[in-house]
Scaffold this motif. Structure first.
Motif, short mmCIF file in Angstrom:
data_model
loop_
_atom_site.label_atom_id
_atom_site.label_comp_id
_atom_site.label_asym_id
_atom_site.label_seq_id
_atom_site.Cartn_x
_atom_site.Cartn_y
_atom_site.Cartn_z
N GLU A 1 -25.38 8.38 29.28
CA GLU A 1 -24.59 7.61 30.23
C GLU A 1 -23.12 8.01 30.27
N ARG A 2 -22.72 8.91 29.38
CA ARG A 2 -21.32 9.36 29.38
C ARG A 2 -21.06 10.25 30.59
N SER A 3 -19.84 10.15 31.11
CA SER A 3 -19.47 10.93 32.28
C SER A 3 -19.52 12.42 31.97
N ALA A 4 -20.12 13.19 32.89
CA ALA A 4 -20.22 14.64 32.74
C ALA A 4 -19.46 15.38 33.83
N VAL A 5 -19.46 14.81 35.04
CA VAL A 5 -18.88 15.49 36.19
C VAL A 5 -18.08 14.52 37.04
N VAL A 6 -16.86 14.94 37.40
CA VAL A 6 -16.02 14.21 38.35
C VAL A 6 -15.65 15.19 39.46
N HIS A 7 -15.95 14.83 40.70
CA HIS A 7 -15.62 15.71 41.82
C HIS A 7 -15.39 14.85 43.05
N GLY A 8 -14.12 14.68 43.42
CA GLY A 8 -13.82 13.79 44.52
C GLY A 8 -14.34 12.39 44.22
N LYS A 9 -15.20 11.86 45.09
CA LYS A 9 -15.78 10.53 44.86
C LYS A 9 -17.05 10.59 44.00
N LEU A 10 -17.53 11.81 43.74
CA LEU A 10 -18.78 11.97 43.00
C LEU A 10 -18.58 11.75 41.50
N ARG A 11 -19.52 11.02 40.90
CA ARG A 11 -19.55 10.84 39.45
C ARG A 11 -20.99 11.03 38.98
N ARG A 12 -21.17 11.89 37.97
CA ARG A 12 -22.50 12.07 37.37
C ARG A 12 -22.36 12.04 35.86
N ASN A 13 -23.40 11.48 35.21
CA ASN A 13 -23.39 11.44 33.75
C ASN A 13 -24.19 12.62 33.20
N TRP A 14 -24.27 12.69 31.87
CA TRP A 14 -24.95 13.83 31.27
C TRP A 14 -26.46 13.79 31.47
N GLY A 15 -27.02 12.58 31.53
CA GLY A 15 -28.45 12.48 31.81
C GLY A 15 -28.77 13.05 33.18
N GLN A 16 -27.97 12.71 34.17
CA GLN A 16 -28.20 13.19 35.53
C GLN A 16 -27.95 14.69 35.65
N THR A 17 -26.92 15.17 34.98
CA THR A 17 -26.58 16.60 35.06
C THR A 17 -27.68 17.45 34.41
N TYR A 18 -28.20 16.97 33.31
CA TYR A 18 -29.30 17.69 32.65
C TYR A 18 -30.54 17.69 33.53
N GLU A 19 -30.81 16.56 34.15
CA GLU A 19 -31.98 16.46 35.04
C GLU A 19 -31.85 17.42 36.21
#
Length: 546
Positions: free
Chosen positions: A34-52
């Protein structure tokens, strides 16, 4: 019979695993999903989502027959998809080739042909550039479009498939496998060629892993660090920081292009703690309006490579409250492989003396085996007297596999059991290395390598040019820029504007000389142009002899 420590003590799955930076994202997602992995403009993704998403990418590539020995190229700015490519592509077994977005179509076409790319990820901003290059590619390439919502400029989709559609068909639980051997290739990066075409530098999983860890150690980089992508990810795979950030379960703050206002805004809003860049990036921040710099109350760690940081930069960074670390390396050593490790007692010195000490290229990275200054003929170390010149050489895990399809160049680069950088330097009594000259005729402008020989070849194509030589000229913004000395043929004429236009027809914009100086060139008795004399005229030695 072997010794007792070789008897019944074998490598097994229980006690040995290959080193690969892909393990970093797996751990980040397992421990901190659940920790933040990506910030880009309005986009936010956590490490679970980035790995997926990375697993989806690997699965989708594998389903299209992409695997071990295949090349997947990427023409992308610093966006989330570029982060995912650093994991998803090698998870499929393929090799990632990140392309410099500042290059011309001919050079891009050469890289796609030489690397035999089967897939190309393209951001819409570069579609026209890529379309021109693809017309010169000698084999089919599956082009995947990426339409970043943060980009609002011109550019058409040119691919057969959209990236999100590609991922939608991938398996989020794809059971990727680590490489069978950590020596397997993970990435392909092209150098700025000093003669002829650029060389393809091949990275292995072990080197990417060890340099990523070394980045953490050199910076004492804490868990959940917030890293701002001012350094292009296409440049030596962002000095291996996509993997470094994952190892720390940090935050990738993406940035399409370097802009002082955007950088300061993100430092404040995202709590950026670390960023890297060429001297030009740091100078832009130092010289920004005071109002733009206001409101930063936390410590920011900056890493600089390229030209050595002068006293004004060090002082400017201190006034911002930024801590500056000077590193040195080349594409062949995964970006930085040495660091000017600072000592506590340096803080008590005046800024001029600190600048002198920090201008050195320093000592080896933690997980690099060695850096030395050797006589390239005898392969013996030069005296550590700060005066005797030799060539900087590296060896160890943070060194390339070699040059793709170029065994002669690989053998020469590794002659004598060391990697030859071509940079001439001295060794100080405290073991710190300092560059004194460049034997490869490379100009470092804004962090990009420019071959003076390539520029000279273009100038010689002009019908009015009899002789030409290009050297580095100090520049307060770019660190160095190309300065061309031109001798015209008898009875011929040409202006600086004409030569500039001629160069722009054959070179990427950043390579075009910023100054043209006309007159007879100094030569030896055998007719060889005396570049050292031209460097004096251009004051280019000031750029590297701080």
């Amino acid at each position: 019979m072997g010794n007792i420590y070789e008897q019944d003590l074998d490598k097994t799955a229980a006690n040995y695993a290959v080193l690969t930076p892909l393990s970093f994202i797996e751990r980040a997602a397992a421990v901190y999903p659940e920790r933040s992995a990506v910030v880009h403009g309005k986009l936010r993704r956590n490490w679970g989502q980035t790995y997926e998403r990375s697993r989806r990418l690997a699965s989708a590539l594998a389903a299209r027959g992409i695997g071990i020995g295949d090349t997947v190229a990427a023409m992308l700015p610093n966006i989330p998809e570029m982060v995912e490519a650093h994991f998803g592509v090698p998870m499929s077994g393929a090799v990632l080739n990140t392309l410099n977005t500042r290059l011309d179509p001919d050079t891009i076409a050469f890289m796609l042909n030489h690397g035999e790319a089967k897939v190309l990820l393209v951001d819409r901003e570069f579609s026209a550039l890529v379309a021109a290059a693809l017309g010169k590619v000698d084999h089919p390439v599956l082009v995947i479009d990426i339409d970043d919502p943060e980009y609002t400029g011109p550019g058409e989709r040119i691919g057969e498939l959209d990236y999100e559609a590609l991922l939608a068909g991938g398996d989020p639980q794809y059971a990727w496998q680590p490489p069978a051997d950590e020596w397997n290739a993970i990435c392909l990066n092209y150098t700025s060629g000093t003669t002829g075409n650029p060389k393809g530098v091949v990275y292995h999983h072990r080197g990417a892993y060890t340099n990523a860890i070394s980045n953490i150690l050199e910076w004492d980089m804490p868990k959940h660090a917030v890293y701002l992508w001012t350094l292009p990810m296409f440049h030596c795979n962002g000095w291996c920081f996509p993997w470094t950030v994952a190892a720390r379960a940090g935050v990738n703050v993406c940035l399409r292009k370097v802009d002082p206002q955007a950088i300061f805004d993100l430092i404040r809003s995202a709590g950026v703690t670390h960023y890297c860049g060429a001297p030009i990036v740091h100078n832009l921040l130092i010289n920004a309006p005071e109002a733009m710099k206001a409101g930063i109350t936390h410590k920011v760690h900056a890493m600089v490579a390229g030209a050595a940081p002068p006293a004004a930069m060090i002082e400017g960074m201190e006034q911002l409250g930024f801590e500056l670390t000077h590193v040195y390396g080349l594409t062949e050593v995964y970006g930085p492989a040495s660091v000017c490790a600072q000592h506590e007692d340096w803080a008590a010195l005046d800024v001029g003396e600190r600048a002198r000490l920090n201008a050195r290229q320093g000592v080896r990275y933690h997980l690099q085996d060695a850096i030395s200054v050797l006589d390239p003929e005898t392969m013996q170390p030069v005296p550590a007297d700060g005066e005797t010149m030799g060539e900087i050489m590296f060896r160890g895990n943070i060194t390339m596999k070699g040059y793709l399809k170029n065994p002669d160049a690989t053998r020469e680069a590794f002659r004598g059991g060391w990697f030859h950088t071509g940079d001439l330097a001295v060794m100080y009594p405290d073991g710190y290395v300092k560059i004194k000259d460049r034997s490869k005729d490379i100009i470092i402008s804004g962090g990009e390598n420019i071959s003076s020989i390539e520029l000279e070849d273009v100038l010689y194509r002009h019908p009015a040019v009899l002789a030409a030589a290009v050297v580095a000229r100090p520049d307060p913004k770019w660190g160095e820029t190309p300065c061309a000395f031109v001798e015209l043929k008898a009875g011929a004429s040409a202006t600086a504007q004409e030569l500039e236009a001629h160069c722009r027809q054959h070179l990427s914009g950043f390579k075009v000389p910023r100054q043209f100086i006309f007159g007879e060139l100094p030569k030896t008795s055998t007719g060889k142009i005396q570049k050292f004399e031209l460097r004096k005229r251009a004051a280019s030695t000031a750029a590297i002899d701080v």
